[in-house]
Design a protein around this motif. Structure first.
Motif, short mmCIF file in Angstrom:
data_model
loop_
_atom_site.label_atom_id
_atom_site.label_comp_id
_atom_site.label_asym_id
_atom_site.label_seq_id
_atom_site.Cartn_x
_atom_site.Cartn_y
_atom_site.Cartn_z
N VAL A 135 46.99 99.36 -69.21
CA VAL A 135 45.91 99.85 -68.33
C VAL A 135 46.50 100.81 -67.30
O VAL A 135 47.70 100.78 -67.01
CB VAL A 135 45.18 98.68 -67.65
CG1 VAL A 135 44.54 97.79 -68.71
CG2 VAL A 135 46.10 97.85 -66.79
N PRO A 136 45.67 101.70 -66.74
CA PRO A 136 46.20 102.76 -65.86
C PRO A 136 47.08 102.26 -64.72
O PRO A 136 48.15 102.82 -64.46
CB PRO A 136 44.93 103.43 -65.34
CG PRO A 136 43.96 103.26 -66.46
CD PRO A 136 44.24 101.90 -67.02
N CYS A 137 46.66 101.19 -64.01
CA CYS A 137 47.46 100.73 -62.88
C CYS A 137 48.79 100.15 -63.34
O CYS A 137 49.76 100.14 -62.59
CB CYS A 137 46.69 99.73 -62.03
SG CYS A 137 46.10 98.27 -62.94
N GLY A 138 48.84 99.68 -64.58
CA GLY A 138 50.10 99.19 -65.13
C GLY A 138 51.02 100.32 -65.50
O GLY A 138 52.25 100.26 -65.27
N LYS A 139 50.45 101.38 -66.06
CA LYS A 139 51.26 102.54 -66.45
C LYS A 139 51.92 103.18 -65.23
O LYS A 139 53.11 103.52 -65.26
CB LYS A 139 50.39 103.56 -67.18
CG LYS A 139 49.86 103.09 -68.52
CD LYS A 139 48.89 104.10 -69.11
CE LYS A 139 48.27 103.58 -70.40
NZ LYS A 139 47.24 104.52 -70.94
N VAL A 140 51.14 103.33 -64.15
CA VAL A 140 51.71 103.96 -62.96
C VAL A 140 52.70 103.02 -62.29
O VAL A 140 53.72 103.46 -61.72
CB VAL A 140 50.61 104.41 -61.98
CG1 VAL A 140 49.92 103.24 -61.33
CG2 VAL A 140 51.17 105.35 -60.93
N ALA A 143 55.98 103.43 -64.04
CA ALA A 143 56.61 104.68 -63.64
C ALA A 143 57.25 104.58 -62.26
O ALA A 143 58.37 105.05 -62.04
CB ALA A 143 55.57 105.81 -63.66
N VAL A 144 56.55 103.95 -61.32
CA VAL A 144 57.08 103.80 -59.95
C VAL A 144 58.29 102.87 -59.95
O VAL A 144 59.30 103.15 -59.27
CB VAL A 144 55.97 103.27 -59.02
CG1 VAL A 144 56.56 102.83 -57.68
CG2 VAL A 144 54.91 104.35 -58.79
#
Length: 243
Positions: A135-140, A143-144
């Motif tokens: 999910v998007p918040c997991g992907k970012v 990355a962080v």
């Protein structure tokens, strides 16, 4: 009543979301979980101006995009990344896609920070959570964390950002990686710990009307409202950045 007058009255009497006169038109918006609070704020003036009843289905952008790609009912889709929106676009069910906001990741901790989490490095000695990889918040988050050289493993991977936030609010976790706007929304229950360099991994939000919309014009009006200057001012007050 003259026949002509009756013919003019009958179509008006048939108007409404279910054929009943005077009822507001229903608009169903499928949106990323991180938009929960701000979209509910945006709905109030929209409903008053359009005599509409806006209902929401909040969740993982990926799940929502897959649902509409499979033909699930809905009028508007708003996602927290381009990849999820791409699923709906590839299925041919979207109108023009608009970018309307940005967000950045932050750490949230229970008020008072009992776990002493003051940076990403402190996650190694804490019970912490983040969103699942897909999910998007997991992907970012991945990355962080990679950019910060952090290898600590989370206690759990959550289905969306609100689930991660709830783990911290409930005290089940010492910390969570969520969006800055989620920290704003839960300000009475959590403290935020800024992540240096997080702005280099921003999240962008996208909105579009759907082919299966029951009222295409009303759906387009919602997207126009969200992307308007007044709509963006409401988004900014909630902590979102401009596209």
């Amino acid at each position: 009543m003259p026949a002509l007058a009756l013919a003019l009255v009958l179509p008006v009497a048939a108007c409404g979301s279910d054929g009943s006169a005077g009822e507001p038109t229903r608009l169903t918006v499928l949106a990323a979980a991180s938009l929960t609070d701000v979209f509910e704020q945006l709905a109030t003036p929209f409903e008053e101006e359009h005599d509409a009843d806006v209902t929401f289905s909040f969740g993982s952008s990926t799940d929502l995009a897959e649902q509409v790609a499979d033909g699930a009912p809905g009028d508007v889709l708003a996602t927290a990344d381009a990849t999820s929106m791409g699923l709906a676009e590839d299925a041919g069910v979207t109108g023009e896609v608009e970018t309307f906001a940005t967000n950045v990741l932050t750490i949230v901790v229970p008020q008072g920070n009992p776990g002493g989490v003051e940076s990403l490095d402190d996650l190694a000695d804490a019970t912490w959570v983040r969103c699942a990889d897909e999910v998007p918040c997991g992907k970012v988050a991945v990355a962080v964390l990679d950019a910060g050289g952090v290898t600590a493993e989370p206690a759990s991977l959550e289905e969306d950002v609100r689930a991660a936030l709830d783990k911290v609010v409930s005290g089940e976790a010492d910390a969570g990686l969520v969006y800055a706007t989620d920290a704003v929304a839960a300000a009475d229950e959590v403290d935020a710990v800024e992540i240096p360099g997080a702005e280099e991994q921003p999240t962008s939000y996208y909105a579009t009307t759907l082919e299966q919309a029951s009222d295409a014009d009303l759906a387009a009006d919602w997207v126009a409202w969200v992307t308007s200057e007044e709509g963006r001012a409401i988004l900014a007050d909630a902590g979102f950045g401009r596209p």
